[in-house]
Design a protein around this motif. Structure first.
Motif, PDB file in Angstrom:
ATOM      1  N   PRO A 131       0.827  -1.213   0.000  1.00  0.00           N
ATOM      2  CA  PRO A 131       0.000   0.000   0.000  1.00  0.00           C
ATOM      3  C   PRO A 131       0.860   1.261   0.000  1.00  0.00           C
ATOM      4  O   PRO A 131       1.831   1.368   0.735  1.00  0.00           O
ATOM      5  N   GLY A 132       0.513   2.193  -0.875  1.00  0.00           N
ATOM      6  CA  GLY A 132       1.240   3.454  -0.983  1.00  0.00           C
ATOM      7  C   GLY A 132       2.348   3.444  -2.017  1.00  0.00           C
ATOM      8  O   GLY A 132       2.896   4.487  -2.344  1.00  0.00           O
ATOM      9  N   GLN A 133       2.698   2.271  -2.550  1.00  0.00           N
ATOM     10  CA  GLN A 133       3.773   2.205  -3.538  1.00  0.00           C
ATOM     11  C   GLN A 133       3.244   2.458  -4.939  1.00  0.00           C
ATOM     12  O   GLN A 133       2.084   2.202  -5.247  1.00  0.00           O
ATOM     13  N   THR A 134       4.155   2.954  -5.797  1.00  0.00           N
ATOM     14  CA  THR A 134       3.831   3.224  -7.192  1.00  0.00           C
ATOM     15  C   THR A 134       4.828   2.485  -8.080  1.00  0.00           C
ATOM     16  O   THR A 134       6.029   2.569  -7.871  1.00  0.00           O
ATOM     17  N   LEU A 135       4.302   1.764  -9.061  1.00  0.00           N
ATOM     18  CA  LEU A 135       5.115   1.063 -10.042  1.00  0.00           C
ATOM     19  C   LEU A 135       5.211   1.920 -11.290  1.00  0.00           C
ATOM     20  O   LEU A 135       4.197   2.315 -11.869  1.00  0.00           O
ATOM     21  N   ASN A 136       6.429   2.218 -11.702  1.00  0.00           N
ATOM     22  CA  ASN A 136       6.660   2.911 -12.961  1.00  0.00           C
ATOM     23  C   ASN A 136       6.865   1.813 -14.001  1.00  0.00           C
ATOM     24  O   ASN A 136       7.888   1.136 -14.021  1.00  0.00           O
ATOM     25  N   LEU A 138       7.329   2.098 -17.111  1.00  0.00           N
ATOM     26  CA  LEU A 138       8.259   2.477 -18.176  1.00  0.00           C
ATOM     27  C   LEU A 138       9.668   1.975 -17.895  1.00  0.00           C
ATOM     28  O   LEU A 138      10.362   1.515 -18.802  1.00  0.00           O
ATOM     29  N   ASN A 139      10.091   2.061 -16.614  1.00  0.00           N
ATOM     30  CA  ASN A 139      11.454   1.598 -16.286  1.00  0.00           C
ATOM     31  C   ASN A 139      11.475   0.493 -15.235  1.00  0.00           C
ATOM     32  O   ASN A 139      12.532   0.030 -14.850  1.00  0.00           O
ATOM     33  N   GLY A 140      10.303   0.076 -14.735  1.00  0.00           N
ATOM     34  CA  GLY A 140      10.219  -1.046 -13.799  1.00  0.00           C
ATOM     35  C   GLY A 140      10.570  -0.715 -12.363  1.00  0.00           C
ATOM     36  O   GLY A 140      10.742  -1.621 -11.552  1.00  0.00           O
ATOM     37  N   THR A 141      10.649   0.554 -12.001  1.00  0.00           N
ATOM     38  CA  THR A 141      11.014   0.921 -10.627  1.00  0.00           C
ATOM     39  C   THR A 141       9.762   1.054  -9.759  1.00  0.00           C
ATOM     40  O   THR A 141       8.676   1.361 -10.250  1.00  0.00           O
ATOM     41  N   ILE A 142       9.955   0.819  -8.451  1.00  0.00           N
ATOM     42  CA  ILE A 142       8.878   0.940  -7.479  1.00  0.00           C
ATOM     43  C   ILE A 142       9.286   2.005  -6.481  1.00  0.00           C
ATOM     44  O   ILE A 142      10.395   1.967  -5.936  1.00  0.00           O
ATOM     45  N   LYS A 143       8.398   2.937  -6.247  1.00  0.00           N
ATOM     46  CA  LYS A 143       8.661   3.995  -5.256  1.00  0.00           C
ATOM     47  C   LYS A 143       7.605   3.936  -4.182  1.00  0.00           C
ATOM     48  O   LYS A 143       6.486   3.667  -4.381  1.00  0.00           O
TER      49      LYS A 143
END
Length: 143
Positions: A131-136, A138-143
């Motif tokens: 919960p609260g994470q974001t998957l990009n 385009l480049n496969g990163t998780i913030k």
């Protein structure tokens, strides 16, 4: 408030009778009740959901990528979740739909960290988000 109304209010307050509080209930708990409540509050809680450790499952065979599969959005945001007795609800990209354009959500893979599996349609890649994470995507990163 004018001076006349202030004087009138003061006169009414001095003439009113004091009410008796005999019929009222207690507002605060007693020492014994507080001790019992604190003892109950400090007891260890049982875990309410059964969880599994997070695992990335790789396919045994190469997956054929279909170019007709819809492209996932640039960002997939795990907004939050509610765990219930009969039903779990998750919000992904501000929606409770488990199947959205370009990806789907697997709720049966809920982990101890409350992460869910997001499966991208175009690659069948399984990514776990908390919960609260974001998957990009385009480049496969998780913030």
């Amino acid at each position: 408030m004018t001076i006349n109304s202030s004087i009138l209010l003061l006169i009414l307050l001095t003439l009113s009778q004091a009410t008796r509080a005999e019929g009222l209930l207690r507002l605060f708990t007693t020492v014994h009740e507080r001790a019992a409540l604190n003892a109950e509050r400090l007891k260890p809680r049982k875990q309410t959901i059964e969880t599994k450790p997070a695992k990335i499952i790789l396919p045994k065979q190469a997956i054929k990528i279909n170019p007709d599969d819809p492209k996932p959005p640039d960002y997939i945001i795990f907004n939050g979740l509610i765990l219930g007795n009969n039903r779990n609800i998750v919000w992904i990209n501000n929606s409770t739909d488990l199947v959205q354009q370009g990806f789907r959500v697997e709720l049966d893979k809920l982990t101890e960290e409350l992460s869910v599996a997001i499966i991208l349609s175009n690659s069948q890649q399984r990514i776990f988000l908390k919960p609260g994470q974001t998957l990009n995507t385009l480049n496969g990163t998780i913030k």
